[in-house]
Design an enzyme around this catalytic site. Structure first.
Site, PDB file in Angstrom:
ATOM      1  N   HIS A 140       0.819  -1.223   0.000  1.00  0.00           N
ATOM      2  CA  HIS A 140       0.000   0.000   0.000  1.00  0.00           C
ATOM      3  C   HIS A 140       0.852   1.272   0.000  1.00  0.00           C
ATOM      4  O   HIS A 140       0.704   2.120  -0.892  1.00  0.00           O
ATOM      5  CB  HIS A 140      -0.968  -0.007   1.182  1.00  0.00           C
ATOM      6  CG  HIS A 140      -1.610   1.318   1.461  1.00  0.00           C
ATOM      7  ND1 HIS A 140      -2.446   1.949   0.553  1.00  0.00           N
ATOM      8  CD2 HIS A 140      -1.503   2.166   2.530  1.00  0.00           C
ATOM      9  CE1 HIS A 140      -2.836   3.117   1.064  1.00  0.00           C
ATOM     10  NE2 HIS A 140      -2.277   3.261   2.255  1.00  0.00           N
ATOM     11  N   HIS A 194       4.345   6.581   5.528  1.00  0.00           N
ATOM     12  CA  HIS A 194       3.221   7.354   6.078  1.00  0.00           C
ATOM     13  C   HIS A 194       2.389   6.605   7.116  1.00  0.00           C
ATOM     14  O   HIS A 194       1.652   7.222   7.893  1.00  0.00           O
ATOM     15  CB  HIS A 194       2.315   7.893   4.954  1.00  0.00           C
ATOM     16  CG  HIS A 194       1.365   6.884   4.379  1.00  0.00           C
ATOM     17  ND1 HIS A 194       1.671   6.113   3.286  1.00  0.00           N
ATOM     18  CD2 HIS A 194       0.114   6.535   4.749  1.00  0.00           C
ATOM     19  CE1 HIS A 194       0.642   5.334   2.985  1.00  0.00           C
ATOM     20  NE2 HIS A 194      -0.323   5.573   3.861  1.00  0.00           N
ATOM     21  N   GLU A 233       1.555   5.324  12.853  1.00  0.00           N
ATOM     22  CA  GLU A 233       0.194   4.955  13.253  1.00  0.00           C
ATOM     23  C   GLU A 233       0.054   3.454  13.511  1.00  0.00           C
ATOM     24  O   GLU A 233      -0.628   3.039  14.449  1.00  0.00           O
ATOM     25  CB  GLU A 233      -0.779   5.385  12.151  1.00  0.00           C
ATOM     26  CG  GLU A 233      -2.230   5.138  12.475  1.00  0.00           C
ATOM     27  CD  GLU A 233      -3.136   5.528  11.322  1.00  0.00           C
ATOM     28  OE1 GLU A 233      -4.282   5.073  11.317  1.00  0.00           O
ATOM     29  OE2 GLU A 233      -2.672   6.278  10.437  1.00  0.00           O
ATOM     30  N   ASP A 234       0.699   2.618  12.682  1.00  0.00           N
ATOM     31  CA  ASP A 234       0.433   1.174  12.716  1.00  0.00           C
ATOM     32  C   ASP A 234       1.585   0.312  13.216  1.00  0.00           C
ATOM     33  O   ASP A 234       1.454  -0.912  13.268  1.00  0.00           O
ATOM     34  CB  ASP A 234       0.042   0.694  11.301  1.00  0.00           C
ATOM     35  CG  ASP A 234      -1.256   1.320  10.828  1.00  0.00           C
ATOM     36  OD1 ASP A 234      -2.081   1.665  11.690  1.00  0.00           O
ATOM     37  OD2 ASP A 234      -1.445   1.460   9.607  1.00  0.00           O
ATOM     38  N   ASP A 254      -2.767   8.602  -0.790  1.00  0.00           N
ATOM     39  CA  ASP A 254      -3.162   7.513   0.118  1.00  0.00           C
ATOM     40  C   ASP A 254      -4.639   7.187  -0.055  1.00  0.00           C
ATOM     41  O   ASP A 254      -5.034   6.021  -0.183  1.00  0.00           O
ATOM     42  CB  ASP A 254      -2.857   7.943   1.560  1.00  0.00           C
ATOM     43  CG  ASP A 254      -3.393   6.961   2.597  1.00  0.00           C
ATOM     44  OD1 ASP A 254      -3.214   5.750   2.400  1.00  0.00           O
ATOM     45  OD2 ASP A 254      -3.983   7.407   3.598  1.00  0.00           O
ATOM     46  N   ASP A 264     -26.565  15.174 -23.947  1.00  0.00           N
ATOM     47  CA  ASP A 264     -26.451  15.884 -25.225  1.00  0.00           C
ATOM     48  C   ASP A 264     -25.541  17.096 -25.155  1.00  0.00           C
ATOM     49  O   ASP A 264     -25.375  17.792 -26.141  1.00  0.00           O
ATOM     50  CB  ASP A 264     -27.845  16.315 -25.709  1.00  0.00           C
ATOM     51  CG  ASP A 264     -28.640  15.114 -26.196  1.00  0.00           C
ATOM     52  OD1 ASP A 264     -29.868  15.166 -26.167  1.00  0.00           O
ATOM     53  OD2 ASP A 264     -28.005  14.109 -26.574  1.00  0.00           O
TER      54      ASP A 264
END
Length: 738
Positions: A62, A86, A90-91, A153, A274
């Site tokens: 990712h 990034h 956080e993870d 992201d 149209d």
């Protein structure tokens, strides 16, 4: 790099991605920067080891995909490294300090700006989302690369959204359509906005997306022939006029924009599809205006549909000429004419800073507008009371069509469609907005709620005594004006609460033959520490808003017995001198609507936590209930010098004949009172029962008005209403009783 990535080894998905990324960045970065990017990859690979996405692929795929999206925009090395890293804060256990040690302050700050806030004390998911968006915007102000990484992201997340549950898909799609796609649009990143909108639309409304997609495919065959014919006709006419370098492109409208037009204009698919869209891309600005004249000679222009965004660019820096023509088959043609530099900027926005280094003048202009918008957001967030209010203001700011007005000196000011004079005043300066009282539009006086139109010249009239009115919130449309008004009113209410709290505290001290000024500062500091309050002002505000009872605070000051039962409180309340009400205290002293007390009436006050004091008539039917349920009441009395106008309600039984109400109104006016409201509650052929709300000065004034009304031959009965009117249904008719 060949040593780092041996080709003979069977490549995993992440190895293919890092090879592709290194190949991309090596086309515009030197080898040392590419090595730094690979070093960031190694840290991210180690940190995310053992983590997998819902698709089953290693999680590291990712951030690498996000970095590739940015590399295609030719993002600088630090931005690419931040994209790869990034999610590590956080993870994973990796900290911001570790990133700072290994890659420097710049990369660490970028990663921190993109990272969500963790361990938030939020009451709901919406509040958590609002706080995360607020943090991201603040980081954007410092460095625009934060939003570039965040948008990339979000784009990759949207591309891989299919694996998630329908509920999560819809939630993420709604967030994308509400926040991220409009931010991309506001920063001029048209290509990214379009893809975010298409993916968001497909995830949010999958059935509508499929139906619309099939309808477009069915209509595409015939449309291709028409587009090709118009394209060749315009190209030939431009070449005949000597504009041989102009490029004509017939473009297909995107599904989300078709869907939006169908919704807003309430038309079917055939009624929107149209509208054919063409772009003419020229070399110079002069060629754009020449091309405009040529297409206007070729096809008839639709009046009122021409916009010159070259002379007056949009807020995000977008420049182009827009016109709508009647095509060869009677169908409307949408034409956009721009230079190549304008086209690059229209597609990439602030990303063009990295993509097209040659067009520095246009790029700097785009970045200046982006920074100007971000500065406005910074001012809005400072004024916002909480994150939810900030997110509401951000959404207001993102969804806007523009109107252009002039200052008296000829400066152009851009405002969203529907903006009023107050919005314009706040756009000029917050202090101008706070003190505006009126305005001149094209030298003619106009009220503040007037909606502005394109080309008007607006002059704001201010007064030093003027203050923002809460009613302005009903018609202002800009986020800056709304945030500034709310901020002022919030602070104004706080000031009033502090003043009232001081009066209540002084009153309690006076009952003990003391003055608040005599209390030692050390004792005040001790009490504030015990109550966990930051300042004396915070304590006074709490008292003024009814969150703390003044007599208990005084007892604590005097180190008296803290356990005071309800009976002794009542005895104390009757022994103390009453709090004097002037009627002009503002938002922290409210007159109860159930009984409408006016100066001269016997009254009693109740603390309403968070709002202040509510004043009732002593004989109000609600008072006995309030005394049973609440212990925070106090004796109050009117100031002998109370001034102003106060609402009072009277009931009249009148003869139902022509001119009756006119006679009543004339008498009321002659007595110096104003009518605020009239209700006819019951009426037959002979008698009419009316409820009239008057604005009077005091009880004596009301009595004199009622005395004069009794003298009228058409008035059969008159009485003052001292309790709330309640509707009752009786045999299909509506009548009112006390």
């Amino acid at each position: 790099m060949n040593q780092l990535l041996p080709k003979e080894v069977t490549e995993l998905p992440n190895e293919k991605l890092i090879r592709r990324l290194c190949s991309l960045v090596s086309t515009y970065l030197d080898s040392a920067q590419v090595d730094e990017i690979y070093r960031a990859y190694q840290l991210a690979l180690s940190a995310h080891e053992g983590q997998f996405r819902l698709t089953g692929e290693p999680y590291i795929c990712h951030p690498l995909s996000v970095a590739i999206i940015l590399a295609e925009m030719r993002m600088d090395a630090k931005g690419i490294m931040a994209a790869i890293l990034h999610d590590v804060i956080e993870d994973t256990p990796v900290t911001k300090e570790q990133l700072r040690e290994q890659f420097g302050d710049e990369v660490a700050e970028l990663v921190d700006g993109v990272s969500k806030l963790t361990q938030l004390d939020c009451k709901s998911r919406a509040e958590a989302q609002a706080q995360n968006v607020r943090k991201m915007v603040l980081a954007m102000v410092k460095d625009l690369r934060v939003i570039m990484v965040k948008l990339a992201d979000r784009l990759h997340n949207m591309r891989t959204l299919g694996i998630m549950s329908p509920t999560r898909r819809r939630r993420i799609a709604r967030e994308t359509l509400d926040i991220y796609a409009p931010i991309a649009n506001r920063l001029g990143m048209n290509e990214m906005r379009l893809e975010l909108e298409e993916l968001g639309f497909a995830a949010m409304y999958p059935m509508r997306y499929r139906v619309l997609e099939q309808s477009v495919k069915k209509a595409r065959g015939n449309r291709k022939e028409v587009v090709a014919l118009i394209e060749s006709t315009i190209t030939k006419r431009l070449h005949d006029a000597g504009l041989v370098n102009c490029e004509v492109i017939g473009r297909e409208k995107h599904l989300y924009s078709l869907y939006q037009k169908m919704r807003t204009k309430h038309v079917s698919f055939s009624g929107v599809y149209d509208v054919y869209a063409f772009r003419i891309i020229a070399d110079q600005v002069d060629d754009c205006y020449r091309a405009l004249g040529i297409v206007h000679n070729l096809y008839k222009p639709v009046p009122g549909r021409f916009k010159d965004y070259i002379a007056v660019p949009k807020a995000n820096g977008y420049q182009s000429l827009h016109t709508v023509l009647v095509g060869p088959y009677g169908q409307p043609l949408e034409i956009q004419i721009r230079t190549r530099a304008m086209h690059h900027l229209a597609e990439s926005g602030i990303a063009a800073h990295w993509l097209y280094k040659s067009d520095q003048e246009e790029i700097s202009s785009s970045q200046a507008r982006a920074h100007e918008w971000l500065r406005d957001l910074l001012e809005i967030q400072k004024s916002a009371g909480d994150s939810m209010e900030f997110l509401d203001n951000l959404k207001v700011d993102l969804f806007q069509q523009e109107v252009y007005v002039f200052t008296p000196k000829g400066k152009i000011t851009k405002l969203p469609r529907g903006a009023t004079i107050v919005d314009f005043a706040y756009a000029v300066h917050t202090d101008i907005g706070n003190t505006c009282v009126s305005a001149r539009i094209d030298r003619m006086l106009a009220p503040l709620q007037t909606v502005l139109e394109n080309g008007q010249t607006v002059e704001i009239i201010t007064a030093p005594w003027a203050r923002p009115n809460p009613l302005w919130l009903n018609f202002v449309v800009t986020a800056k004006a709304r945030a500034a008004i709310r901020s002022y009113l919030r602070n104004f209410k706080k000031q009033e609460a502090v003043a009232l709290g001081r009066r209540l505290l002084e009153k309690e001290f006076n009952a003990h033959n003391m003055s608040f000024e005599d209390v030692p500062k050390e004792r005040i500091d001790q009490l504030l520490k015990a109550l966990e309050l930051p300042s004396l002002e915070a304590l006074l505000e709490d008292i003024g808003l009814g969150n703390r009872l003044p007599f208990l605070v005084v007892r604590q000051f005097l180190q008296a017995d803290a356990s005071l039962d309800a009976g002794s409180k009542e005895e104390k309340g009757t022994a103390l001198s009453p709090l004097i009400i002037k009627g002009t205290e503002g938002m922290v002293v409210n007159l109860a609507k159930c009984c409408r007390p006016i100066p001269g009436d016997p009254i009693v006050g109740f603390f309403n936590p968070g709002k202040g004091i509510v004043v009732h008539l002593s004989e109000c039917k609600n008072v006995s209930e309030l005394r049973k349920k609440h212990m925070n009441w106090l004796d109050v009395d009117w100031d002998k010098q109370a001034s102003g106008e106060f609402p009072a309600v009277i009931r009249l039984e009148l003869m139902n004949q022509v001119g009756t109400l006119a006679k009543v109104a004339s008498t009321i006016s002659r007595m110096g009172a104003n009518i605020e409201n009239v209700q006819i509650t019951n009426q037959d052929s002979q008698i009419s029962t009316d409820i009239i709300t008057l604005m009077v000065k005091d009880r004596v004034h009301l009595a004199s008005v009622m005395r004069e009304l009794r003298k009228l031959s058409v008035v059969l009965k008159i009485s003052r209403v001292k309790s709330e009117l309640r509707k009752k249904q009786n045999h299909g008719k509506t009548n009112y009783s006390d």
